[in-house]
Design an enzyme around this catalytic site. Structure first.
Site, short mmCIF file in Angstrom:
data_model
loop_
_atom_site.label_atom_id
_atom_site.label_comp_id
_atom_site.label_asym_id
_atom_site.label_seq_id
_atom_site.Cartn_x
_atom_site.Cartn_y
_atom_site.Cartn_z
N SER A 128 0.84 -1.19 0.00
CA SER A 128 0.00 0.00 0.00
C SER A 128 0.89 1.25 0.00
CB SER A 128 -0.95 -0.04 1.21
OG SER A 128 -1.89 1.00 1.16
N ASP A 160 0.65 -3.95 -4.19
CA ASP A 160 -0.49 -3.06 -4.37
C ASP A 160 -0.17 -1.64 -3.89
OD1 ASP A 160 -2.97 -3.35 -5.64
OD2 ASP A 160 -4.05 -3.10 -3.77
N HIS A 236 -7.21 -5.23 -1.64
CA HIS A 236 -6.04 -4.49 -1.19
C HIS A 236 -5.43 -5.02 0.10
CE1 HIS A 236 -3.42 -1.00 -1.02
NE2 HIS A 236 -3.90 -0.66 0.17
#
Length: 308
Positions: A128, A160, A236
């Site tokens: 992230s 991600d 996610h």
């Protein structure tokens, strides 16, 4: 097509027993930030080091199963705990951790006897916003300002990665410039994307990895050599532990679009990282080539596999 045994093996735990160590900052001789460490414990040896940066406002403990999977294949995975409110600060903090790990008394304070970390085979990885931080550290001047000469970034991995809420709402430091080949990292790069991460969980929250500043954009700007894997039906936060405790841990199930269980995605991310690093750091390309050529060996469905 027949399943290849070698590629399948990386998605299972490796043959090394692993110890999970928590290192708190309780004195000047200990690290500048708390660390969660997954390290092999049996036998002696020197292992490549992976510095893993957690996502926005998440706990490093949420990745304990993932980092233990990777460590069981012969790696030392170190995840610092940051406040998580400022990506600039996290880049600086990552540099401080690397400097401490590179020092003569750094890793010896928490590694088992006879086990050492090879900082000349250092991987910077993150999830992230931690993926954004990994790229920021690798292409910025953080390494030259903070580390000793024996630390060398040999690979960069973004899981991600996200660079803000939208193209006009990036967070500093801005990694994405929306120009091809603009990310200047002097190491092989791998970007892993989640197919559901740009979809809303519900009307009250935005997507966790919005279109325009997510994995697709990071890969589009990476210079060669770069690899890209997109998992079709997972979200996610699906590489986190199943049991994420506390308010933040409960929230991980409600903020982002989820797939059907976290275990397959966690095994995939762990196995993919192992295969990629076995190739980049050890020259063993077999597993990595197998899973690219035979994606049915993966525990998840891939919607895209690219390389340049």
């Amino acid at each position: 097509m027949a399943m290849t045994i070698t590629a399948y093996a990386v998605f299972k735990l490796g043959d090394r027993q692993v110890k999970l160590v928590t290192v708190e900052k309780t004195s000047p001789s200990l690290p500048p930030f708390p660390l969660l460490v997954a390290t092999p414990v049996e036998g002696s040896g020197i292992f490549p080091v992976i510095l893993f940066v957690h996502g926005y406002l998440l706990r490093n403990t949420f990745y304990s199963e993932l980092i233990q999977h990777i460590a069981s294949h012969g790696y030392i995975v170190i995840s610092p705990q940051f406040a998580g409110c400022d990506a600039n600060a996290d880049c600086e903090s990552t540099g401080e951790v690397i400097k401490w790990l590179s020092s003569s008394g750094g890793m010896s304070t928490f590694l088992p006897s006879g086990v050492g970390g090879d900082m000349t085979k250092l991987t910077i990885a993150g999830h992230s916003r931690g993926g954004k931080v990994a790229f920021g550290v690798a292409q910025g001047d953080v390494i030259t300002r903070f580390t000793t000469t024996n630390a060398k970034i040999s690979a960069v991995i973004g899981i991600d990665p996200v660079d803000g809420m939208s193209r006009d709402r990036q967070t500093e430091p801005r990694i994405l410039t929306f120009k091809p080949n603009s990310i200047t990292v002097n190491a092989p790069v791998m970007v892993v994307g989640c197919g559901l991460s740009d979809e809303k969980k519900n009307p009250f929250f935005p997507p966790c990895a919005p279109e325009g500043v997510n994995h697709r954009d990071f890969f589009a700007e990476c210079r060669s050599p770069a690899w890209y894997f997109v998992v079709k039906n997972y979200g996610h936060l699906d590489m986190l532990d199943d049991d994420t405790k506390g308010f933040k841990g409960i929230a991980t199930y409600y903020l982002c679009k989820n797939g059907n269980g976290r275990e397959p995605m966690r095994r995939f991310v762990g196995g993919l990282i192992v295969a990629f690093l076995n190739y980049q750091l050890g020259g063993d390309s077999g597993d990595f080539e197998d899973l690219q050529n035979n994606p049915e060996t993966c525990p998840v469905i891939l919607s895209e596999v690219s390389f340049r």
